[in-house]
Design an enzyme around this catalytic site. Sequence first.
Site, PDB file in Angstrom:
ATOM      1  N   TYR A  33       0.833  -1.201   0.000  1.00 38.18           N
ATOM      2  CA  TYR A  33       0.000   0.000   0.000  1.00 38.18           C
ATOM      3  C   TYR A  33       0.866   1.249   0.000  1.00 38.18           C
ATOM      4  CZ  TYR A  33       0.997   1.000   4.953  1.00 38.18           C
ATOM      5  OH  TYR A  33       1.613   1.326   6.137  1.00 38.18           O
ATOM      6  N   ARG A  52       7.992   4.121  -4.968  1.00 38.24           N
ATOM      7  CA  ARG A  52       8.121   3.158  -3.875  1.00 38.24           C
ATOM      8  C   ARG A  52       7.124   2.017  -4.039  1.00 38.24           C
ATOM      9  NH1 ARG A  52       7.732   5.364   2.163  1.00 38.24           N
ATOM     10  NH2 ARG A  52       5.536   5.545   1.560  1.00 38.24           N
ATOM     11  N   ARG A 100      -7.490 -20.141  -1.308  1.00 37.89           N
ATOM     12  CA  ARG A 100      -6.486 -19.906  -0.282  1.00 37.89           C
ATOM     13  C   ARG A 100      -5.384 -20.955  -0.314  1.00 37.89           C
ATOM     14  NH1 ARG A 100      -4.582 -20.499   4.835  1.00 37.89           N
ATOM     15  NH2 ARG A 100      -4.181 -18.561   5.979  1.00 37.89           N
ATOM     16  N   HIS A 102      -0.826 -20.829   0.562  1.00 35.84           N
ATOM     17  CA  HIS A 102       0.318 -19.964   0.834  1.00 35.84           C
ATOM     18  C   HIS A 102       1.115 -19.665  -0.434  1.00 35.84           C
ATOM     19  CE1 HIS A 102      -0.685 -20.920   4.957  1.00 35.84           C
ATOM     20  NE2 HIS A 102       0.225 -20.051   5.391  1.00 35.84           N
ATOM     21  N   LYS A 148       6.555  -1.885   1.758  1.00 35.66           N
ATOM     22  CA  LYS A 148       5.385  -1.304   2.419  1.00 35.66           C
ATOM     23  C   LYS A 148       4.217  -2.286   2.342  1.00 35.66           C
ATOM     24  CE  LYS A 148       3.198   3.213   3.093  1.00 35.66           C
ATOM     25  NZ  LYS A 148       3.694   3.417   4.456  1.00 35.66           N
ATOM     26  N   GLU A 181      12.548   2.780  13.900  1.00 33.76           N
ATOM     27  CA  GLU A 181      11.577   3.779  13.454  1.00 33.76           C
ATOM     28  C   GLU A 181      10.315   3.638  14.281  1.00 33.76           C
ATOM     29  OE1 GLU A 181      10.432   3.011   9.391  1.00 33.76           O
ATOM     30  OE2 GLU A 181      10.224   0.867   9.737  1.00 33.76           O
ATOM     31  N   LEU A 206      11.246   1.503   6.751  1.00 31.54           N
ATOM     32  CA  LEU A 206      10.622   1.976   5.529  1.00 31.54           C
ATOM     33  C   LEU A 206      11.230   3.333   5.192  1.00 31.54           C
ATOM     34  CD1 LEU A 206       8.347   1.444   3.411  1.00 31.54           C
ATOM     35  CD2 LEU A 206       6.953   2.986   4.799  1.00 31.54           C
TER      36      LEU A 206
END
Length: 284
Positions: A33, A52, A100, A102, A148, A181, A206
């Site tokens: 995101y 990014r 579903r 992995h 991110k 951070e 990040l």
Amino acid sequence: MTRFAYVNGRYLPHSAAMVHVEDRGYQLADGVYEVVAVHDGRFVDDQPHLDRLDRSLFELHIAWPMTPAALKLVMRELVRRNRLRNGILYLQVTRGVAPRDHAFPKTRVAPGVVMTTKRVKTLPSTAVRDGVAVITIPDIRWGRCDIKSVALLPNVLGKQAAHEAGAFEAWQVTASGVVTEGTSTNAWIVTREGKVVTHPPGPQILNGVTRLTVLRLAAESQIAVEERPFTFEELRSAREAFLTSTTSHVLPVTRVDGELVGDGKPGRIARRLRELYTAELGRA
């Protein structure tokens, strides 16, 4: 006024916007995101955010849901439909919908894309005038914080711990004592010797877009910055501390774990960098 969201090719009323139950972002946090600020109806640093996003998608082997140019058109249209002047646009891309498992889907699926906007309240004047408090917490995140990802549970727990402690933010500390951070911010200190220090880019943090802008503004104003890890002990003895983020800009930190930073007042460098960033917003 109806608030709109964008979901997989459609502009929908926010209350009716939904994703499939087997979207991998929902079930496996298999997505990324970005959050882009909107100031006076204009995007702030939208290209660095999309750069990014491109990097995050590449690292997770997720295809672009559309061309970057088309994505920008959708972003602008959503802001227009929601008549957003000041706030944020949230953009999320997932691997898509598949049974579903992995492992990646065996057959190619279309990436999922969702966008929403919201108005953001301005920070209280006291936060800028007096600075804010942070707490420190163990850094328990995965080893690729430079991506991110939507997998934010450690950040959620840390932010909640900060709220329960009456603090603005939680700064994360590794087992070796390094401050990495915040849960949604980058962390900075000014040492006793007057050196500005922030953690270097890499898998541990990040690389914030606001962080990059502040680094540029500091260089243009001949404010030297050292990009290196700093320790919790250095934080405790710092002359100043501040944080940066898309929504907080540059915000002085005057208390850490209940103890004063320096003299307990926003420092000269933090105030100067906030002034420079505010002026930059006015030119955006």
